[in-house]
Design a protein around this motif. Structure first.
Motif, mmCIF file in Angstrom:
data_model
loop_
_atom_site.group_PDB
_atom_site.id
_atom_site.type_symbol
_atom_site.label_atom_id
_atom_site.label_comp_id
_atom_site.label_asym_id
_atom_site.label_seq_id
_atom_site.Cartn_x
_atom_site.Cartn_y
_atom_site.Cartn_z
ATOM 1 N N TRP A 349 69.367 -72.831 -2.985
ATOM 2 C CA TRP A 349 67.940 -73.061 -2.738
ATOM 3 C C TRP A 349 67.500 -74.458 -3.135
ATOM 4 C CZ3 TRP A 349 64.729 -74.228 -6.779
ATOM 5 C CH2 TRP A 349 65.132 -73.841 -8.075
ATOM 6 N N GLU A 350 68.149 -75.029 -4.150
ATOM 7 C CA GLU A 350 67.763 -76.398 -4.489
ATOM 8 C C GLU A 350 68.240 -77.375 -3.428
ATOM 9 O OE1 GLU A 350 67.834 -78.280 -8.384
ATOM 10 O OE2 GLU A 350 68.063 -76.309 -9.293
ATOM 11 N N GLN A 354 65.848 -79.874 -0.845
ATOM 12 C CA GLN A 354 65.964 -81.282 -1.247
ATOM 13 C C GLN A 354 65.195 -82.251 -0.346
ATOM 14 O OE1 GLN A 354 69.913 -82.974 -1.379
ATOM 15 N NE2 GLN A 354 69.400 -84.253 -3.125
ATOM 16 N N SER A 357 60.804 -80.389 0.419
ATOM 17 C CA SER A 357 59.940 -80.206 -0.738
ATOM 18 C C SER A 357 60.116 -81.304 -1.772
ATOM 19 C CB SER A 357 60.225 -78.858 -1.399
ATOM 20 O OG SER A 357 60.072 -77.828 -0.463
ATOM 21 N N VAL A 358 61.365 -81.745 -1.946
ATOM 22 C CA VAL A 358 61.620 -82.684 -3.035
ATOM 23 C C VAL A 358 61.408 -84.127 -2.588
ATOM 24 C CG1 VAL A 358 63.364 -83.558 -4.623
ATOM 25 C CG2 VAL A 358 63.154 -81.108 -4.226
ATOM 26 N N LEU A 366 53.268 -79.273 -7.040
ATOM 27 C CA LEU A 366 53.900 -78.301 -7.922
ATOM 28 C C LEU A 366 54.895 -77.468 -7.118
ATOM 29 C CD1 LEU A 366 51.389 -76.633 -10.384
ATOM 30 C CD2 LEU A 366 53.285 -78.169 -10.873
ATOM 31 N N LEU A 367 56.101 -77.435 -7.570
ATOM 32 C CA LEU A 367 57.100 -76.640 -6.865
ATOM 33 C C LEU A 367 57.383 -75.388 -7.668
ATOM 34 C CD1 LEU A 367 59.624 -79.350 -5.694
ATOM 35 C CD2 LEU A 367 57.807 -78.253 -4.411
ATOM 36 N N VAL A 369 59.667 -71.970 -8.104
ATOM 37 C CA VAL A 369 60.997 -71.515 -7.722
ATOM 38 C C VAL A 369 60.909 -70.375 -6.711
ATOM 39 C CG1 VAL A 369 63.139 -70.537 -8.576
ATOM 40 C CG2 VAL A 369 61.928 -72.231 -9.937
ATOM 41 N N LEU A 372 60.353 -71.486 -3.128
ATOM 42 C CA LEU A 372 61.508 -72.261 -2.672
ATOM 43 C C LEU A 372 62.663 -71.335 -2.351
ATOM 44 C CD1 LEU A 372 61.579 -75.356 -5.083
ATOM 45 C CD2 LEU A 372 60.725 -75.215 -2.749
ATOM 46 N N ARG A 373 62.854 -70.336 -3.185
ATOM 47 C CA ARG A 373 63.955 -69.407 -2.932
ATOM 48 C C ARG A 373 63.674 -68.581 -1.689
ATOM 49 N NH1 ARG A 373 64.674 -65.744 -6.465
ATOM 50 N NH2 ARG A 373 66.921 -65.599 -6.669
ATOM 51 N N ARG A 377 65.964 -68.404 1.528
ATOM 52 C CA ARG A 377 66.526 -67.165 2.088
ATOM 53 C C ARG A 377 66.360 -67.126 3.597
ATOM 54 N NH1 ARG A 377 65.454 -64.600 -2.537
ATOM 55 N NH2 ARG A 377 63.274 -64.234 -2.078
ATOM 56 N N ASP A 391 71.220 -68.152 -4.752
ATOM 57 C CA ASP A 391 71.452 -68.656 -6.098
ATOM 58 C C ASP A 391 72.875 -69.129 -6.329
ATOM 59 O OD1 ASP A 391 68.832 -68.244 -7.043
ATOM 60 O OD2 ASP A 391 69.235 -66.102 -7.126
ATOM 61 N N LYS A 409 69.171 -77.571 5.177
ATOM 62 C CA LYS A 409 68.240 -78.387 4.402
ATOM 63 C C LYS A 409 67.469 -79.340 5.302
ATOM 64 C CE LYS A 409 70.335 -82.536 2.443
ATOM 65 N NZ LYS A 409 70.964 -83.159 1.288
ATOM 66 N N PHE D 204 58.938 -78.322 -12.418
ATOM 67 C CA PHE D 204 58.003 -77.818 -11.413
ATOM 68 C C PHE D 204 57.401 -78.878 -10.510
ATOM 69 C CE2 PHE D 204 57.713 -74.768 -15.010
ATOM 70 C CZ PHE D 204 58.352 -73.729 -14.376
ATOM 71 N N THR D 205 57.883 -80.101 -10.595
ATOM 72 C CA THR D 205 57.323 -81.097 -9.684
ATOM 73 C C THR D 205 58.439 -81.711 -8.845
ATOM 74 O OG1 THR D 205 57.621 -82.987 -11.155
ATOM 75 C CG2 THR D 205 55.590 -81.711 -11.419
ATOM 76 N N PRO D 206 58.086 -82.197 -7.666
ATOM 77 C CA PRO D 206 59.099 -82.874 -6.846
ATOM 78 C C PRO D 206 59.771 -83.999 -7.621
ATOM 79 C CG PRO D 206 57.088 -82.543 -5.598
ATOM 80 C CD PRO D 206 56.772 -82.129 -7.001
ATOM 81 N N TYR D 209 62.539 -82.648 -9.679
ATOM 82 C CA TYR D 209 63.671 -82.297 -8.821
ATOM 83 C C TYR D 209 64.399 -83.542 -8.354
ATOM 84 C CZ TYR D 209 62.678 -77.280 -8.310
ATOM 85 O OH TYR D 209 62.522 -75.946 -8.530
ATOM 86 N N ARG D 210 63.629 -84.598 -8.070
ATOM 87 C CA ARG D 210 64.275 -85.830 -7.614
ATOM 88 C C ARG D 210 65.178 -86.385 -8.699
ATOM 89 N NH1 ARG D 210 58.802 -88.210 -5.489
ATOM 90 N NH2 ARG D 210 58.556 -86.583 -3.938
ATOM 91 N N SER D 213 68.216 -84.336 -8.822
ATOM 92 C CA SER D 213 69.001 -84.528 -7.596
ATOM 93 C C SER D 213 69.843 -85.781 -7.685
ATOM 94 C CB SER D 213 68.072 -84.726 -6.392
ATOM 95 O OG SER D 213 67.627 -83.520 -5.904
ATOM 96 N N SER D 224 69.028 -87.913 1.388
ATOM 97 C CA SER D 224 67.954 -86.953 1.649
ATOM 98 C C SER D 224 66.607 -87.646 1.632
ATOM 99 C CB SER D 224 67.961 -85.850 0.590
ATOM 100 O OG SER D 224 69.187 -85.191 0.607
ATOM 101 N N ILE D 226 65.485 -89.657 -0.922
ATOM 102 C CA ILE D 226 64.939 -89.866 -2.258
ATOM 103 C C ILE D 226 65.190 -91.319 -2.653
ATOM 104 C CG2 ILE D 226 65.200 -89.240 -4.689
ATOM 105 C CD1 ILE D 226 66.014 -86.423 -3.676
#
Ligand SMILES: Nc1ncnc2c1ncn2[C@@H]1O[C@H](COP(=O)(O)OP(=O)(O)OP(=O)(O)O)[C@@H](O)[C@H]1O
Ligand SMILES: Nc1ncnc2c1ncn2[C@@H]1O[C@H](COP(=O)(O)OP(=O)(O)OP(=O)(O)O)[C@@H](O)[C@H]1O
Ligand SMILES: [Mg+2]
Ligand SMILES: [Mg+2]
Lengths: 499, 345, 330, 345
Positions: A349-350, A354, A357-358, A366-367, A369, A372-373, A377, A391, A409, D204-206, D209-210, D213, D224, D226
């Motif tokens: 899921w991460e 990527q 969302s990231v 705010l992300l 979990v 995102l999961r 799915r 997972d 992704k 909890f923030t992008p 995660y960055r 990553s 990706s 980033i």
């Protein structure tokens, strides 16, 4: 014929996941043995166990009739069992030569004999058509070249048993053909060869025997090729009949998509103009170095053209850097999944989060979990990742399933321009057909799709048009029924369409 | 097409043969990080132009001599970094070996034998590090952070917190190792020998390949049957022995043992290795680069003295000059890096 | 500070917290403290110090100490100003504290400071230097500082400078330059300073390592120059003995530790109140005249104790002779 | 087979819902490195059992209070390590912010404003690090090694080598920030707030995660979309600001500025983060772990005081106890690691 190597009842479970549940494989000298199965069937795991990279939970291994267990791949190689692993086990910072002899460098006293290494490597590399300086750092090679180096590493051992796990997935047709030719020679020299591939035609053109794994079990054990029809094999692999690959009805190009006008990149492209409409899947074909993947790089902003313009569907000039391109709706799916595609130590899921969302921050500031999961799915279902848990760490998935995660992704980013470079590398038959259908659906939804593939059948199966590149320019445009493997191959080699 | 390929291949062959003579030398220099050497030379020239007194043979020899200890540690460290490990205890190994050797001598052991035991002790301390890393299963960073204090503590405790003096300074150990031969301090000759030896070990032996393989891709290394723990142990022992050697040389030069000697050397050694071109991410290393990196740092701190910087500004000035020197190195290096741009399909 | 723990039976719990366990001057004080505890008897003495000079860590250890050694703590620190709150906390807990070596910071209730005068120490070295050169001498004198930013070293330098300026106006004073505290960097820095100021007539430091390095430079180069420094480390004494260093000004660290612990122990044992003010334990110039005696004194803990006995008896018998108001500490 | 898969999926769903209540808490604790917390608690219990005086509220509060600075730095460092970067200048940022804030106050700026400027200064120093890394194109290790000296030099030079005293200690800045609220020092409350905030940022923030990553696979992150340079800049600025905050809190507690304060904090902060479970190879981080790691180190150095260790052996003992504590942590951790087999990477 005696078995050169026989694995019986091999079992392996990783935590709750059963990778192998009593698989058998019997190899004979002088025979090419195809090992087939869906993604995640357990092929690579079986191979890792045979070559000592992984310890089995149960089962036995007989070599020339004697019980054997290798402690490492080096140990296996010393006993004449060489492996070309699916995930390249290479050292990008070392040079090509050093990569060819791990744990078995020729030495004199305490010193390496680089000259002898070179002498041993040259003919093998030449045979495989690898034309790179053996002193080059491996990390600077293309995926295909690295794949060939990995094959060379196994051949140099002069093995009695040679196991190749999807050796051709990154290779262009010419290199594949060369490899198959080498394998035929080895067969004549009474080497036992195991060949894993998802390209059935390629396998069938070569192999003498076939073993099929399904869910970690041998469902077809070493049957002679001659006794089997394609349908039987596919049925054994999938447990059902193969999905029929359809090209789909080609829709009219209803809108302007991507466009290159007179684009040049020094040493790579000279004055290329081409376009891909929304709703259209355009294939790009060519020999390695002919410039077709450079087109993808130019559109994605990874490479700046020295001349010419590139336009995206919104009509504006394509951004000149990669991140801006992604923000403008470009997606780039690479077959080099472990290097540039995945975070192997992170759950699925991460990985699927990527881009959207990231990197793009589309999920807001705010992300959580949970969402995102949930999104993962859905994606995982769409591209058919197995096991379908989000997972699992990406590195623990089978090769084909890793590739599907890379695709997923980028799908999550909902691109308007989808650039694909060998997107189905190592993906099995069934999933491939579904991915093709997916690509069609994405195109139908209004995206422009550009596809490079070393699998020419794939171009035939999904593309509306195929542009063939030769030495930096487009030499032919194939449409409709003229898109077939033979025509493409001929055109990209000669630069002219057969008449 | 096959013909074409062969043509290409053989032309490459030709070229290779033609360059064979020059090739090795240029390749050696380039591989071994010419940029930091160039930056060092440039720095020496600039300082020399501004302060001619700096530009004397004696001065340059002293700079070399004073860089020896960190350079040796950096040389060993480049092995560790190239396999993605680190050893923070090197400064303490240096100090403890030095103190122990001094104590042995004072205790009546013949100086040369004491020196040999000092090197051995360094190796043993490295082995202790390896054992801790392996059996406690902790990162070398944490393990050696703890042993850094442990060894330093031993150096303090063994000498009872005092300096060790009263050594037999007339012994050939001190006159030879602390002396000069062929115009260079003997310790510099030792450094040169160790540098060549370690470079050979890194470049021309299977062991060197293993070290870099592990740093380049640990998983592939394990897959290929390379024993990561075994290689790490050997490298840590090597590092320890080199640290011990540095300590013994240090004793020969300073002629007395101070328990605080070598405090902070660990960071300097790592910095020297990194400046020299051995990245922290592993996979590659250059022993020459590490040694030149140490010399660069030595030139900076030595050169600054010639500018009469007030004590309160010396740290600021040092930081600034290190930055400048590294910037020069980076500019020189980036020309090379541009050639190997890696971002693309 | 609060009432004594007299009559409570078991050993009294005292502590000596000092700047670092790995450098000689601080160790001297610890030796003194140990000797005092042994002399009184029935003292459970805890010695703590960070490995290297580390103010905040010493604060941590001091805070632990006031919970553990409730009968009294002697605090030696190079960064007294970090201890304002901790010292007040000790006062709140009724733990008596004696400041050693550096004066207690303003804003605390510590009433007793036992230390030498570092300005005097610098002056003493200055005087000793002045004896070495004729009144009309000209030339350069180079000063070095082991640890820039350390207050007491600055005081020594200031003292030295004032004497030289006043008594040998023909001399020019350069520096102080950073001489570095780690032994190799101290040597390298001095080695370079000596070359960069090749014509200077004297090189003066304020830490023991300076003497060691300056001696080694003279030995290596064969060049003789005037070198002086402070603190009597073993190898610095050796340098005096070998004639490379004209003098070492010793702050007599041992005495400070001894007197501090002695007073704390007596307070804890017998309730004798601590005196207030600055107890100046004095300093000593080590030169060729007394070097053998000092080397003998510094041989081990026993020899120190024996050699200092007369002096400690003298000082303890007559506190008022050594006490001055706290504000005069320098 | 499809059915089977669905069954599996829905049973997983069920389970998930069932655990939802407890789940979050346990997951949080587990993810946030319970092992170092357990090791710390164990250590406190053992010391407390042997030396009951250690086991007082006041003592434990003091340990917490004195761990705040390194803990804050470690919290910031965990971000950097998780993206495979490092900042050696944090100790100097701490010192320089502290000194500058003190000087501002002495110069008449209102203490709270000076404090805010101190935090800002920390951020600016972090930005300088980022600019150096980016434009000189050198590894952060080397860049921050140079700026470590640079900033330290500035701290010494600005205060003219003197401690800065004579601050308005009656101001609410000193009484509040240096005081106690609800039974805990205010700086500990600040630490708790920062820890929660940074954990939120990381998880909890992008941005968080960055960061991870990039540490996990820099090439894949770049591919990706980033921005590695951009993220690194933000993290270095964040680190600097946290260092500045630590400096301001330090000033509030110590009530004076010492130019050498915070020397050596960089290694302690890195060690705390690594002990807490943030690996140097990047990809994951735990702010809580880093903070607990710092507290663990604080407990070790405080606790040892309660044992009358001969002075000459104290450094040795410190090293030994760190090793023991880390070994306990490792044992606890390995039970967890065994559950997550590590193959296939
Ligand atoms: N280290 C591991 N930990 C957990 N599960 C694993 C691990 N390695 C493999 N697996 C699982 O075992 C199963 C078999 O994987 P394997 O790689 O053998 O498949 P494969 O047949 O080679 O597939 P592909 O065609 O995609 O390469 C998969 O479900 C995979 O997720
Ligand atoms: N006229 C031309 N213009 C551009 N490139 C040319 C021309 N003629 C030959 N080339 C070759 O094309 C190569 C460029 O390769 P490029 O990377 O663009 O191809 P690619 O299709 O991406 O290859 P790969 O599949 O290996 O990634 C050059 O090395 C050059 O030899
Ligand atoms: Mg596989
Ligand atoms: Mg390409």
């Amino acid at each position: 014929m005696d078995a050169a190597l026989a694995a019986t009842g091999i079992a392996k479970a990783y935590g709750g996941v059963t990778a192998l549940a009593g698989a058998d494989l019997t190899l004979r000298a002088g025979s090419v043995h195809a090992l087939l199965g869906e993604n995640g069937a357990g092929k690579s795991t079986l191979i890792k166990i045979i070559t000592g990279a992984v310890f089995p939970d149960g089962g036995s291994l007989l070599m020339d009739g004697a019980e054997t267990r290798f402690s490492s791949t080096a140990h296996a190689a010393a006993n004449g069992v060489a492996v070309v692993s699916q995930e390249l086990n290479q050292f990008p910072d070392l040079d090509v030569l050093a990569n060819l002899f791990p744990m078995r460098e020729p030495t004199r006293g305490p010193l390496l004999r680089r000259a002898e290494m070179l002498a041993l490597a040259r003919p093998v590399l030449r045979q495989l058509g690898v034309d790179v300086n053996p002193r080059r750092r491996l990390g600077t090679l293309s995926l295909a070249q690295r794949q060939l180096v990995e094959i060379a590493k196994a051949l140099i051992v002069r093995p009695k048993v040679l196991i190749l796990d999807e050796p051709t997935s990154a290779l262009d047709p010419a290199s594949s053909a060369r490899l198959l030719e080498i394998l035929r020679v080895l067969r004549d020299r009474r080497v036992a060869v195991v060949f894993v591939s998802h390209l059935l035609e390629e396998v069938l053109s070569l192999c003498d025997e076939i073993t099929v794994l399904r869910d970690g079990r041998t469902v077809l054990a070493g049957r002679p090729r001659a006794e089997l029809a394609i349908g039987d094999i596919v049925h054994a692999m999938l447990g059902s009949l193969p999905p029929v690959a359809t090209r789909g009805t080609r829709r009219g190009v209803d809108a302007f998509g991507v466009e290159l006008v007179d684009v040049s990149v020094p040493d790579r492209l000279s004055g290329v103009s081409l376009g891909g409409g929304r709703g259209e899947i355009v294939g790009l074909a060519g020999l390695a170095g002919s410039g077709h993947t450079t087109v993808l790089e130019v559109i994605a902003g990874l490479r700046r053209p020295s001349h010419g313009t590139v336009r995206l569907p919104d009509g504006r000039a394509a951004p000149r850097d990669f991140r801006a391109a992604i923000r403008a709706g470009v997606a780039l799916v690479s077959g080099d999944r472990r290097r540039v595609g995945l975070m192997l130590d992170k759950p699925i899921w991460e990985n699927t989060a990527q881009v959207a969302s990231v990197a793009l921050g589309r999920g807001g500031g705010l992300l959580r979990v949970g969402p995102l999961r949930a999104a993962a799915r859905e994606l995982v279902d769409r591209v058919r990742v197995r096991p379908a848990t989000v997972d699992t760490r990406a590195g623990l998935l089978s090769g084909g399933n890793q590739q599907k995660v890379v695709l997923a992704k980028w799908l999550a980013a909902d691109p308007s321009v989808l650039l694909l470079d060998d997107p189905t590398r190592g993906v099995d038959l069934g999933a491939k057909a579904e991915i093709h259908a997916l690509l069609r659906a994405i195109a139908d939804a209004g995206a422009a799709v550009l596809l490079c593939s070393t699998d020419l059948d794939e171009l035939g199966a999904v593309c509306d048009r195929v542009l063939v590149f030769h030495r930096g320019s487009v030499c032919a445009e194939l449409t409709g029924d003229s898109i077939d493997q033979h025509t493409i191959l001929h055109t990209m080699n000669t630069g002219v369409v057969e008449v | 097409m096959t013909t074409q390929l062969h043509e290409q291949a053989s032309s490459t062959d030709d070229q290779r043969r033609r360059n064979a003579v020059l090739g090795l030398a240029t390749r050696a220099v380039r591989a071994e990080s010419s940029s930091v050497l160039a930056a060092t030379v440039l720095l020496v020239l600039v300082i020399g132009a501004l302060r001619p007194a700096f530009f004397s043979v004696g001065q340059l020899r002293d700079v070399l001599n004073s860089s020896v200890y960190v350079a040796l540690l950096a040389a060993g460290m480049s092995f560790l970094l190239s396999m993605r490990e680190i050893d923070l205890s090197v400064g303490s190994i240096f100090g403890l070996s030095l103190i122990s050797t001094a104590l042995l001598m004072r205790g009546g052991v013949s100086p040369w034998l004491a020196g040999a035991l000092g090197v051995l002790l360094g190796g043993v301390l490295g082995l202790v590090n390896a054992v801790v890393v392996h059996y406690i299963a902790i990162p070398a960073f944490v393990a050696t952070l703890a042993t850094m204090q442990l060894y330093r503590g031993l150096a303090v405790a063994l000498g009872n917190g005092q300096q060790v003096t009263g050594l037999p300074l007339d012994d050939s150990f001190f006159t030879v190792l602390g002396g000069t031969e062929l115009g260079l301090p003997v310790s510099v000759w030792v450094l040169i020998a160790v540098t060549l030896l370690l470079t050979g070990l890194l470049r021309f032996t299977p062991f060197g390949y293993r070290v870099r393989s592990i740093g380049s891709n640990p998983d592939a290394a394990a897959f290929s049957g390379i024993s990561i723990a075994g290689t790490r142990t050997k490298v840590l022992v090597l590092m320890g022995a080199v640290g011990g050697l540095a300590g013994v040389l240090g004793l020969a030069f300073f002629t007395s043992g101070d328990p605080n000697i070598g405090t902070g050397f660990e960071l300097q050694a790592i910095a020297a290795a990194v400046i020299g071109g051995t990245p922290l991410r592993g996979g590659t290393a250059t022993v020459f680069g590490a040694v030149f990196g140490a010399i660069l740092l030595g030139v900076v701190s030595s050169g600054l003295v010639f500018f009469s910087i007030p004590a309160n500004w010396s740290s600021f000035a040092t930081g600034l000059v290190v930055l400048l020197a590294v910037a020069v190195d980076s500019v020189l290096r980036s020309r090379r890096r541009a050639r190997e741009s890696a971002f693309g399909l | 500070a609060g009432s004594g723990a007299a009559g409570s039976g078991g050993p009294v719990k005292l502590a000596f917290v000092y700047a670092t366990s790995s450098q000689n001057p601080f160790q001297e004080m610890a030796f003194g403290a140990k000797a005092a505890a042994a002399d009184i008897g029935g003292v459970d003495l805890a010695l703590s110090a960070p490995t290297g000079i580390n103010g905040p860590q010493e604060v941590t250890q001091f805070l632990s100490t006031i919970h553990n050694s409730k009968d009294g703590v002697a605090l030696e620190t190079l960064t007294p100003d970090l201890f304002v709150r901790p010292l007040n906390q000790a006062a709140d807990l009724n733990v008596p504290v004696v400041a050693v070596d550096t004066a207690p910071p303003a804003g605390t209730k510590v009433g007793l400071f036992i230390g030498n005068s570092n300005t005097e120490l610098g002056k003493a070295l200055g005087e000793e230097f002045v004896k070495q050169v004729p009144a009309d001498a000209t030339g350069e004198v180079v000063l070095g500082n082991d640890i820039p930013g350390l207050g007491l070293l600055q005081q020594r330098l200031d003292g030295m400078r004032s004497v030289i300026k006043a008594k040998r106006p023909g001399l020019t004073i350069s520096g102080p330059f950073d001489s570095g505290s780690e032994p190799t960097s101290n040597f390298n820095n001095w080695n370079d300073i000596v070359k960069a100021h090749a014509n200077a007539i004297a090189y003066l430091g304020v830490g023991a390592q300076d003497a060691v390095s300056l001696a080694l430079i003279q030995k290596n180069t064969g060049r003789k120059f005037l070198a002086g420094s402070c603190d009597p480390d073993t190898s610095a004494l050796q340098a005096v003995k070998d004639g490379y260093v004209f003098a070492l000004a010793s702050p007599e660290h041992w005495l400070k530790g001894y007197v501090a612990l002695r007073l704390l122990a007596e307070r804890a044992k017998s309730g004798k109140a601590l005196p207030t003010g600055w107890w100046n334990t004095g300093s000593l110039v080590v030169n060729s005249a007394n070097i053998d005696q000092i080397i003998a004194r510094q041989h081990d803990e026993g020899s120190r104790k024996a050699a200092f006995k007369a002096e400690t008896d003298r000082q303890l018998a007559n506190p008022s002779g050594y006490l001055r108001p706290l504000a005069e500490a320098n």
